[in-house]
Design a protein around this motif. Structure first.
Motif, mmCIF file in Angstrom:
data_model
loop_
_atom_site.group_PDB
_atom_site.id
_atom_site.type_symbol
_atom_site.label_atom_id
_atom_site.label_comp_id
_atom_site.label_asym_id
_atom_site.label_seq_id
_atom_site.Cartn_x
_atom_site.Cartn_y
_atom_site.Cartn_z
ATOM 1 N N ALA A 36 3.984 12.317 29.584
ATOM 2 C CA ALA A 36 4.259 11.071 28.874
ATOM 3 C C ALA A 36 3.534 11.007 27.539
ATOM 4 C CB ALA A 36 3.860 9.872 29.736
ATOM 5 N N SER A 37 2.423 11.738 27.425
ATOM 6 C CA SER A 37 1.656 11.640 26.184
ATOM 7 C C SER A 37 2.403 12.275 25.016
ATOM 8 C CB SER A 37 0.290 12.281 26.358
ATOM 9 O OG SER A 37 0.416 13.667 26.507
ATOM 10 N N PHE A 38 3.488 13.011 25.293
ATOM 11 C CA PHE A 38 4.281 13.595 24.202
ATOM 12 C C PHE A 38 5.509 12.749 23.889
ATOM 13 C CE2 PHE A 38 2.228 17.257 26.314
ATOM 14 C CZ PHE A 38 1.386 17.607 25.279
ATOM 15 N N LEU A 39 5.561 11.515 24.450
ATOM 16 C CA LEU A 39 6.747 10.692 24.276
ATOM 17 C C LEU A 39 6.445 9.431 23.487
ATOM 18 C CD1 LEU A 39 8.040 10.760 27.948
ATOM 19 C CD2 LEU A 39 8.829 12.195 26.081
ATOM 20 N N ASP A 40 7.503 8.899 22.868
ATOM 21 C CA ASP A 40 7.401 7.565 22.292
ATOM 22 C C ASP A 40 8.058 6.623 23.296
ATOM 23 O OD1 ASP A 40 7.299 5.317 20.830
ATOM 24 O OD2 ASP A 40 8.783 5.910 19.343
ATOM 25 N N TRP A 41 7.245 5.943 24.086
ATOM 26 C CA TRP A 41 7.756 5.323 25.298
ATOM 27 C C TRP A 41 7.242 3.898 25.400
ATOM 28 C CZ3 TRP A 41 5.438 6.502 30.736
ATOM 29 C CH2 TRP A 41 6.262 5.916 31.723
ATOM 30 N N ASN A 42 8.135 2.925 25.618
ATOM 31 C CA ASN A 42 7.647 1.568 25.893
ATOM 32 C C ASN A 42 8.061 1.122 27.287
ATOM 33 O OD1 ASN A 42 9.996 -0.270 25.902
ATOM 34 N ND2 ASN A 42 10.287 0.542 23.839
ATOM 35 N N PRO A 43 7.342 0.129 27.841
ATOM 36 C CA PRO A 43 7.456 -0.164 29.277
ATOM 37 C C PRO A 43 8.841 -0.582 29.742
ATOM 38 C CG PRO A 43 5.605 -1.314 28.311
ATOM 39 C CD PRO A 43 6.334 -0.698 27.194
ATOM 40 N N SER A 44 9.741 -0.989 28.828
ATOM 41 C CA SER A 44 11.053 -1.424 29.305
ATOM 42 C C SER A 44 11.994 -0.241 29.483
ATOM 43 C CB SER A 44 11.640 -2.437 28.324
ATOM 44 O OG SER A 44 11.628 -1.893 27.036
ATOM 45 N N GLN A 45 11.587 0.940 28.990
ATOM 46 C CA GLN A 45 12.453 2.113 29.122
ATOM 47 C C GLN A 45 12.124 2.890 30.388
ATOM 48 O OE1 GLN A 45 11.095 3.783 25.421
ATOM 49 N NE2 GLN A 45 13.212 3.959 24.710
ATOM 50 N N GLY A 48 13.099 8.842 31.074
ATOM 51 C CA GLY A 48 14.119 9.743 30.556
ATOM 52 C C GLY A 48 14.694 9.295 29.216
ATOM 53 N N GLU A 49 14.616 7.976 28.952
ATOM 54 C CA GLU A 49 15.186 7.457 27.722
ATOM 55 C C GLU A 49 14.229 7.559 26.544
ATOM 56 O OE1 GLU A 49 15.909 3.456 28.830
ATOM 57 O OE2 GLU A 49 17.223 4.013 30.490
ATOM 58 N N ALA A 50 12.971 7.870 26.838
ATOM 59 C CA ALA A 50 11.990 7.901 25.759
ATOM 60 C C ALA A 50 12.187 9.138 24.886
ATOM 61 C CB ALA A 50 10.586 7.891 26.352
ATOM 62 N N ASP A 51 11.849 8.999 23.588
ATOM 63 C CA ASP A 51 12.022 10.117 22.661
ATOM 64 C C ASP A 51 10.841 11.067 22.723
ATOM 65 O OD1 ASP A 51 14.431 9.221 21.665
ATOM 66 O OD2 ASP A 51 13.414 7.788 20.327
ATOM 67 N N TRP A 52 11.155 12.341 22.630
ATOM 68 C CA TRP A 52 10.119 13.369 22.579
ATOM 69 C C TRP A 52 9.551 13.402 21.176
ATOM 70 C CZ3 TRP A 52 7.739 16.563 25.992
ATOM 71 C CH2 TRP A 52 7.028 17.641 25.464
ATOM 72 N N VAL A 53 8.248 13.224 21.035
ATOM 73 C CA VAL A 53 7.682 13.230 19.690
ATOM 74 C C VAL A 53 6.639 14.324 19.511
ATOM 75 C CG1 VAL A 53 8.114 10.815 19.209
ATOM 76 C CG2 VAL A 53 5.984 11.488 20.344
ATOM 77 N N GLY A 54 6.549 15.239 20.474
ATOM 78 C CA GLY A 54 5.592 16.340 20.348
ATOM 79 C C GLY A 54 4.166 15.827 20.293
ATOM 80 N N LEU A 55 3.402 16.361 19.361
ATOM 81 C CA LEU A 55 1.983 16.028 19.306
ATOM 82 C C LEU A 55 1.702 14.792 18.445
ATOM 83 C CD1 LEU A 55 0.422 19.577 19.011
ATOM 84 C CD2 LEU A 55 0.101 17.972 20.891
ATOM 85 N N ARG A 56 2.751 14.046 18.096
ATOM 86 C CA ARG A 56 2.534 12.970 17.151
ATOM 87 C C ARG A 56 1.517 11.941 17.643
ATOM 88 N NH1 ARG A 56 7.469 9.312 15.777
ATOM 89 N NH2 ARG A 56 6.419 7.909 17.236
ATOM 90 N N GLY B 140 4.559 3.641 35.482
ATOM 91 C CA GLY B 140 5.876 4.246 35.270
ATOM 92 C C GLY B 140 6.509 4.728 36.560
ATOM 93 N N ILE B 141 5.749 5.476 37.344
ATOM 94 C CA ILE B 141 6.314 6.077 38.553
ATOM 95 C C ILE B 141 6.629 5.012 39.590
ATOM 96 C CG2 ILE B 141 5.890 7.675 40.438
ATOM 97 C CD1 ILE B 141 4.052 9.191 38.563
ATOM 98 N N TRP B 142 5.706 4.106 39.797
ATOM 99 C CA TRP B 142 5.892 3.115 40.867
ATOM 100 C C TRP B 142 7.075 2.190 40.556
ATOM 101 C CZ3 TRP B 142 2.252 6.288 41.736
ATOM 102 C CH2 TRP B 142 1.513 6.279 42.915
ATOM 103 N N THR B 143 7.231 1.882 39.253
ATOM 104 C CA THR B 143 8.321 0.979 38.900
ATOM 105 C C THR B 143 9.672 1.685 38.924
ATOM 106 O OG1 THR B 143 6.752 -0.017 37.397
ATOM 107 C CG2 THR B 143 9.023 -0.736 37.212
ATOM 108 N N PHE B 144 9.719 2.874 38.274
ATOM 109 C CA PHE B 144 11.036 3.455 38.037
ATOM 110 C C PHE B 144 11.433 4.482 39.078
ATOM 111 C CE2 PHE B 144 9.804 2.250 33.611
ATOM 112 C CZ PHE B 144 10.686 1.191 33.538
ATOM 113 N N GLN B 145 10.468 5.157 39.716
ATOM 114 C CA GLN B 145 10.862 6.215 40.634
ATOM 115 C C GLN B 145 10.699 5.833 42.100
ATOM 116 O OE1 GLN B 145 8.929 9.808 39.455
ATOM 117 N NE2 GLN B 145 9.954 9.844 37.476
#
Lengths: 304, 289
Positions: A36-45, A48-56, B140-145
């Motif tokens: 997950a640390s390589f993703l741009d991810w917010n809690p509503s997503q 799998g929907e989060a974008d891969w941002v590499g080491l950003r 993340g895991i507990w909610t979505f998976q």
């Protein structure tokens, strides 16, 4: 026909429940976090929907002024707390290492602060630091001093949380140091006393060097725990004023829940984990070296 | 047994008295605050002597009392409910952790098998993981998976996993001391491995179990961060409720301290009942014999 020897399977059968639980609820989440640390991810997503941002996320963190600030606050807090608690705890252990009535009662009272919920500890101290009705400022006022802005001034707030942590955790070091003291070989102390060593000499040349292995492990355990402190500070200051008490655990929690950037929070968690990993490995290596040395000494003694 | 106590310097007793005051002071202050009304707490006059009142506790527990306290206009059921939730979560986590941890520790001590060293080592490594680090992945895991957000199962699973490494590690040190002859004798009499474990080993390591139980209970009972992220309005535990009722201004200190006191009481009772086991548990790691 395939027959499984029941005796061969027994250990695995005993281990299976623990292994399954830890795999699902501890190892998998940690692996997940690294990803997950390589993703741009917010809690509503979904992840799998989060974008891969590499080491950003990492690159941003290292440039982020406020992250660096909270990193240094964490380091300052952890080292201040461990140093002061070691000095006070070991000092008290040396002082109280005598045959006194009610020692076990005393130890029971001392471990109370550790058993109480960190949330409640935070509450108690927030109340005591209260600018008007808190006991500290009331006492200061009745003695004719100016009240101190314990939690509302960024110069004082870090000191205030350090004091609260010292109250809660010095007993831990005291108890371990006392146990170490009482398991010291009596013969060495006896010999020193006969040779006319003064009290101070006994402490600095005999007791402390002999306690050293335990003290180092204690300090490392406490250091690892100091990086985990969160609730007490959350209740007392919530990281403020400004960033003066925002330690890393708290920053992770706030990044995740307030700023809703799970990727960044995961990257931060990874850095914190890395730091703790280094400390833990250090403790292991130290332990191994000690064991090997003890084994060598024993061997030499047996051969002689 | 007769132990002789040397007479100590009066300054020494003064030091001990001061230390006791320091460690008990904040707790006593919390207790006395919880027995005062907010009006009295906020008044400037020094309130060393006051009429204790149970009103704050009545406010907290209003919907489980058998009578209706007349000073409560609106009964907020969340405090009493969260107390019940906390109790369930902490007890269930403790029982599961103990059973599972005990079996694993036994296997690690008594059997030689492949990967034993690695497992033992990685268990110990897991001790360092702070709850804050688990926050993001667990959410993340507990909610979505797993679909376990807001449930007791979800939070209990986290607590069990978090406590297992420590429990396994502490029980190992107790199981090592069980004489192997005892187990061999039982096996000779025809006991299966499970019977040996439950009927021979478990009763011998009771002190270790007590220590492990208290440590697990304490963490599950006191934890805030993960509970806050996972649980919803109906399954909230006490620490979450306390933090949620803290606001910047106008804190009702009396009621909050009463809740805090209720949260602090079980650990305090355990401490007085089993301080010896707790201290053994704490020292087992760092100080070897």
């Amino acid at each position: 026909m395939l027959r499984i020897n029941p005796n061969r399977m027994t250990p695995y059968m005993f281990l299976a429940p623990a292994a399954i639980i830890m795999a699902f609820a501890l190892l998998y989440p940690i692996g997940y976090m690294v990803y997950a640390s390589f993703l741009d991810w917010n809690p509503s997503q979904r992840i799998g929907e989060a974008d891969w941002v590499g080491l950003r996320n990492y690159a941003n963190l290292l440039q982020d002024e406020s992250f660096r600030e909270s990193f240094f606050v964490t380091i300052k807090f952890a080292f201040a707390v461990v140093t002061l608690e070691m000095i006070i705890g070991v000092g008290l252990a040396l002082l109280l290492d005598r045959n006194i009535r009610g020692m076990s009662m005393l130890r029971t009272i001392f471990i109370l602060p550790m058993m109480i919920a960190p949330i409640v500890v935070g509450l108690m101290w927030r109340y005591m630091y209260h600018p008007t009705v808190g006991i500290f400022n009331q006492t200061l006022k009745s003695w004719g001093f100016e009240p101190i802005p314990w939690l509302s001034d960024s110069n004082w707030s870090l000191i205030s949380i350090i004091i609260a942590d010292i109250w809660q955790w010095t007993p831990f070091i005291f108890i371990l140091a006392l146990a170490a003291l009482q398991s010291l070989p009596r013969s060495a102390l006896e010999a020193a006393r006969i040779d006319g060593a003064t009290g101070w000499q006994q402490i600095f040349y005999i007791k402390i060097p002999l306690m050293m292995p335990v003290l180092i492990v204690t300090a490392l355990l406490r250091l690892i725990d100091a990086f985990k402190v969160l609730e007490v500070i959350l209740v007392m200051t919530n990281g403020g004023p400004g960033l003066s008490t925002e330690i890393m655990s708290l920053r992770i929690a706030r990044t995740a829940s307030e700023f809703r950037e799970l990727g960044v929070a995961a990257a931060m968690s990874n850095l914190l984990l890395l730091l703790l990993f280094v400390l833990t490995v250090g403790m292991f290596i130290y332990n191994k070296i000690q064991e090997n040395r003890a084994a060598r000494i024993r061997k030499v003694a047996e051969e002689a | 047994m007769s132990t002789t106590y040397k007479r100590q310097n009066p300054a020494f007793y003064a030091l001990i008295a001061a230390l006791i005051m320091m460690s008990l002071g904040p707790i006593i202050l919390m207790l006395s605050t919880s027995l005062q009304l907010n009006v009295d707490i906020m008044s400037d006059s020094s309130s060393f002597f006051f009429m204790p009142t149970m009103k704050n506790y009545e406010t907290v527990l209003c919907n489980v009392l058998w009578y209706t306290p007349e000073h409560v206009d609106y009964c907020n059921p969340s405090f009493a409910r969260s107390l019940g939730n906390s109790l369930i979560v902490a007890l269930v986590s403790t029982v599961i952790t103990l059973i599972v941890g005990c079996m694993a520790a036994y296997a690690l001590v008594r059997f030689r098998f492949m990967g034993r060293g690695t497992i033992s080592m990685s268990t110990l490594m897991m001790r360092m993981v702070p709850p804050a680090v688990l926050l993001v992945p667990v959410f993340g895991i507990w909610t979505f998976q797993y679909g376990l957000d807001g449930t007791f199962t979800g939070i209990v699973l986290v607590y069990v996993a978090m406590n297992l490494p420590f429990v396994i590690w502490i029980l190992q040190s107790f199981i090592i001391q069980v004489p192997i002859q005892l187990e061999e004798a039982a096996k000779m009499d025809g006991a299966s491995p499970l019977q040996v474990f439950f009927l021979v080993v478990l009763p011998v390591i009771k002190p270790g179990l007590a220590a492990a139980a208290i440590f697990t209970f304490r963490i599950a009972w006191n934890e805030f961060l993960l509970a806050n992220a996972l649980l919803d309005r109906n399954t909230r535990t006490v620490p979450v409720t306390i933090v949620n009722s803290l606001t910047e201004h106008d804190i009702d200190w009396g009621v909050i301290m009463a809740t805090g006191m209720l949260l602090a009481v079980p650990p305090i009772i355990f401490t007085f009942l089993a301080s010896k086991q707790i201290i053994t548990g704490m020292t087992a790691g760092a100080v070897k014999g």
